[in-house]
Design an enzyme around this catalytic site. Structure first.
Site, PDB file in Angstrom:
ATOM      1  N   GLY A  55     -24.189  52.386   7.808  1.00  0.00           N
ATOM      2  CA  GLY A  55     -24.318  53.304   6.670  1.00  0.00           C
ATOM      3  C   GLY A  55     -22.968  53.879   6.268  1.00  0.00           C
ATOM      4  O   GLY A  55     -22.873  55.027   5.833  1.00  0.00           O
TER       5      GLY A  55
ATOM      6  N   LEU B 177     -20.979  53.513   3.828  1.00  0.00           N
ATOM      7  CA  LEU B 177     -20.665  53.889   2.439  1.00  0.00           C
ATOM      8  C   LEU B 177     -21.458  55.116   1.988  1.00  0.00           C
ATOM      9  O   LEU B 177     -21.350  55.550   0.850  1.00  0.00           O
ATOM     10  CB  LEU B 177     -20.966  52.714   1.489  1.00  0.00           C
ATOM     11  N   GLY B 178     -22.219  55.698   2.883  1.00  0.00           N
ATOM     12  CA  GLY B 178     -23.024  56.872   2.542  1.00  0.00           C
ATOM     13  C   GLY B 178     -22.198  58.155   2.549  1.00  0.00           C
ATOM     14  O   GLY B 178     -20.982  58.128   2.737  1.00  0.00           O
ATOM     15  N   GLN B 179     -22.897  59.273   2.352  1.00  0.00           N
ATOM     16  CA  GLN B 179     -22.206  60.557   2.196  1.00  0.00           C
ATOM     17  C   GLN B 179     -21.382  60.916   3.436  1.00  0.00           C
ATOM     18  O   GLN B 179     -20.234  61.336   3.326  1.00  0.00           O
ATOM     19  CB  GLN B 179     -23.234  61.660   1.908  1.00  0.00           C
TER      20      GLN B 179
ATOM     21  N   ARG C  58     -24.502  47.521   1.441  1.00  0.00           N
ATOM     22  CA  ARG C  58     -23.774  47.157   0.211  1.00  0.00           C
ATOM     23  C   ARG C  58     -22.385  46.627   0.569  1.00  0.00           C
ATOM     24  O   ARG C  58     -21.881  46.888   1.662  1.00  0.00           O
ATOM     25  CB  ARG C  58     -23.606  48.394  -0.679  1.00  0.00           C
TER      26      ARG C  58
ATOM     27  N   ASP D 138     -27.621  44.738   7.339  1.00  0.00           N
ATOM     28  CA  ASP D 138     -28.896  45.403   7.094  1.00  0.00           C
ATOM     29  C   ASP D 138     -29.418  45.829   8.471  1.00  0.00           C
ATOM     30  O   ASP D 138     -29.740  44.982   9.303  1.00  0.00           O
ATOM     31  CB  ASP D 138     -29.857  44.410   6.423  1.00  0.00           C
TER      32      ASP D 138
ATOM     33  N   TYR E   8     -39.576  62.079   6.547  1.00  0.00           N
ATOM     34  CA  TYR E   8     -38.203  62.225   7.042  1.00  0.00           C
ATOM     35  C   TYR E   8     -38.206  63.023   8.359  1.00  0.00           C
ATOM     36  O   TYR E   8     -37.553  62.647   9.332  1.00  0.00           O
ATOM     37  CB  TYR E   8     -37.390  62.948   5.975  1.00  0.00           C
TER      38      TYR E   8
END
Ligand code: AKB
Length: 314
Positions: free
Chosen positions: A8, A10-12, A36, A51, A140
């Protein structure tokens, strides 16, 4: 020297964590992965498209780089997860169990974040203790509690060095969050600069824990560097910088932009999620066990956010 794989990336959180880790441990020591293709500064070092729900792909990349640490960040946030609960289960739990299995097989040190979302409406709302009732009412939250338990299980059952924190809403000017309940705070700063006003989808008086991204990144690194013998609560340390409602952000912004105005158009969907979460967490165990400390309070964060957003737009 540590060799770290980040999912992850490229996430925040990932987009800032990878840069910081590369500064500390060296560019080639930090393998960024995401579903991505690489972009921005993350593309300047090792990167693989992965993935996390594909166990073999994640395992092959981890083995290829012979890492000793995995930081597993790939996940859907609260509002997105609530829109598509089955997908959230597949990504948040499927990805996590794949990652933990690899950590077990390869004896990796392991970090994954939990969240204030791991609590529910029956949790004590104020000064929420480290160890307390956790009956979340969102997918979540179900994922986060399960993840905390699973990571504890891999430690006690298999001896994996798993570690984690319960993150509050994270505020950053680098990468926009996506699909969270606390995203309104980030939006407010951007719209304060761009339009001079903001309409909040979270209602007045709704308090949630918040933190500036540099403090969040520092906390991850500090926890991962901490002597293992000091940790009793490995996978779910409460951490918070401050608790704030939308009007508190507005008051802080008005110290720099006096004409800034805040209106409300409450989204019942995200408001219900926020209402099920605590107002403010007690971070005492993180402070005692590994010296958790923040640099940014609300006003210091506001000063930095506004100046960074203005610089970007100049
Ligand atoms: C979200 O709002 O979903 C996240 C979180 C608090 O975990 N920012």
């Amino acid at each position: 020297m540590k060799k770290i794989l980040v999912t992850g990336a490229l996430g925040q959180i990932g987009s800032e964590l990878v840069i910081k880790l590369r500064e500390i441990y060296g560019t080639d020591q930090v393998i960024a992965t995401d579903i991505r293709k690489a972009e921005g500064r993350i593309a300047e070092g090792p990167f693989e498209v992965v993935d996390v729900t594909n166990a073999k792909q994640l395992s092959d990349v981890t083995k290829k780089y012979q890492v000793d640490t995995m930081m597993h960040l790939a996940a859907l946030l609260s509002a997105k997860a609530e829109e598509n609960p089955k997908l959230a289960w597949d990504i948040n739990m499927g990805g996590l169990v794949n990652a933990l299995e690899i950590a077990r097989e390869l004896d990796l040190q392991f970090f994954t974040p939990s969240s204030i979302g791991a609590f529910g409406p029956t949790t004590p709302k104020d000064n929420t203790p480290q160890d307390t009732l956790q009956r979340p009412t969102t997918m979540y939250g179900v994922n986060k509690v399960s993840g905390e338990l699973l990571a504890d299980y891999y430690h006690t059952r298999f001896g994996v060095d798993t570690r984690g924190v319960r993150f509050p809403g994270l505020i950053s000017h680098v990468t926009l969050p996506g699909g969270g309940t606390t995203d309104y705070a980030v939006e407010m700063y951007y719209e304060a600069v761009e339009k001079g006003n903001y309409t909040s989808y979270i209602g007045k008086g709704t308090y949630m824990d918040m933190m500036y991204m540099p403090d969040a990144i520092h906390a991850i690194i500090q926890l991962m560097e901490c002597d293992t013998n000091k940790l009793q609560h490995r996978n779910a340390f409460n951490i918070s910088a401050f608790s704030a409602a939308p009007e508190d952000f507005a008051t802080s912004i008005q110290k720099h932009i006096p004409s800034f105005s805040l209106k409300y158009d409450v989204d019942p969907f995200r408001q219900a999620i926020a209402d099920s979460w605590p107002n403010n967490l007690d971070s005492a165990c993180a402070i005692d066990e590994w010296g958790f400390k923040v640099e940014y309070d609300l006003d210091k964060l506001t000063t930095d956010m506004l100046s960074k957003i203005k610089q970007k737009q100049a």
